[in-house]
Motif scaffolding. Structure first.
Motif, PDB file in Angstrom:
ATOM      1  N   UNK A  35      83.322  64.221  79.435  1.00  0.00           N
ATOM      2  CA  UNK A  35      82.246  64.518  80.379  1.00  0.00           C
ATOM      3  C   UNK A  35      82.139  66.023  80.536  1.00  0.00           C
ATOM      4  N   UNK A  36      81.030  66.573  80.061  1.00  0.00           N
ATOM      5  CA  UNK A  36      80.790  68.005  80.172  1.00  0.00           C
ATOM      6  C   UNK A  36      80.061  68.241  81.491  1.00  0.00           C
ATOM      7  N   UNK A  37      80.667  69.030  82.361  1.00  0.00           N
ATOM      8  CA  UNK A  37      80.103  69.286  83.691  1.00  0.00           C
ATOM      9  C   UNK A  37      79.837  70.778  83.840  1.00  0.00           C
ATOM     10  N   UNK A  38      78.787  71.096  84.548  1.00  0.00           N
ATOM     11  CA  UNK A  38      78.458  72.498  84.778  1.00  0.00           C
ATOM     12  C   UNK A  38      78.714  72.908  86.222  1.00  0.00           C
ATOM     13  N   UNK A  39      78.701  71.966  87.152  1.00  0.00           N
ATOM     14  CA  UNK A  39      79.004  72.278  88.548  1.00  0.00           C
ATOM     15  C   UNK A  39      80.474  72.048  88.854  1.00  0.00           C
ATOM     16  N   UNK A  40      81.070  71.043  88.220  1.00  0.00           N
ATOM     17  CA  UNK A  40      82.486  70.740  88.400  1.00  0.00           C
ATOM     18  C   UNK A  40      83.200  71.025  87.085  1.00  0.00           C
ATOM     19  N   UNK A  41      84.496  70.783  87.048  1.00  0.00           N
ATOM     20  CA  UNK A  41      85.292  70.999  85.832  1.00  0.00           C
ATOM     21  C   UNK A  41      85.028  69.871  84.828  1.00  0.00           C
ATOM     22  N   UNK A  42      84.775  70.229  83.565  1.00  0.00           N
ATOM     23  CA  UNK A  42      84.643  69.227  82.517  1.00  0.00           C
ATOM     24  C   UNK A  42      85.958  68.478  82.380  1.00  0.00           C
TER      25      UNK A  42
END
Length: 84
Positions: A35-42
């Motif tokens: 899961x690639x996240x931009x607001x949280x850690x991937x």
């Protein structure tokens, strides 16, 4: 979880901006989703029906601990394992 194992048996980091596929949990061997996240850690996540508890305990590593691991190469970063 921050670390998974790819199909070649190598540790891979969730920080990759390219979606990683065919990765498994280092503890149970089940397939995990990158899961690639931009607001949280991937991170890597188990399927919803998984019985593995690795990565569920959000308090097991502090933010400081996670940041400090980034100073080391992926091969040296720790992950929990069970000695069989």
């Amino acid at each position: 979880m921050n670390i998974a194992i790819n199909k070649e048996g190598q540790k891979v980091s969730a920080k990759s901006e390219i979606r990683l596929t065919d990765c498994v949990c280092p503890e149970c061997g089940e397939k995990v989703i990158h899961r690639i996240c931009y607001k949280k850690r991937s991170h890597f996540a188990h399927q919803k029906d998984s019985t593995c508890h690795y990565g569920e305990d959000k308090d097991s590593k502090s933010e400081w601990h996670i940041r400090m691991q980034d100073y080391f190469p992926i091969e040296a970063q720790e992950y929990r394992f069970v000695d069989k």
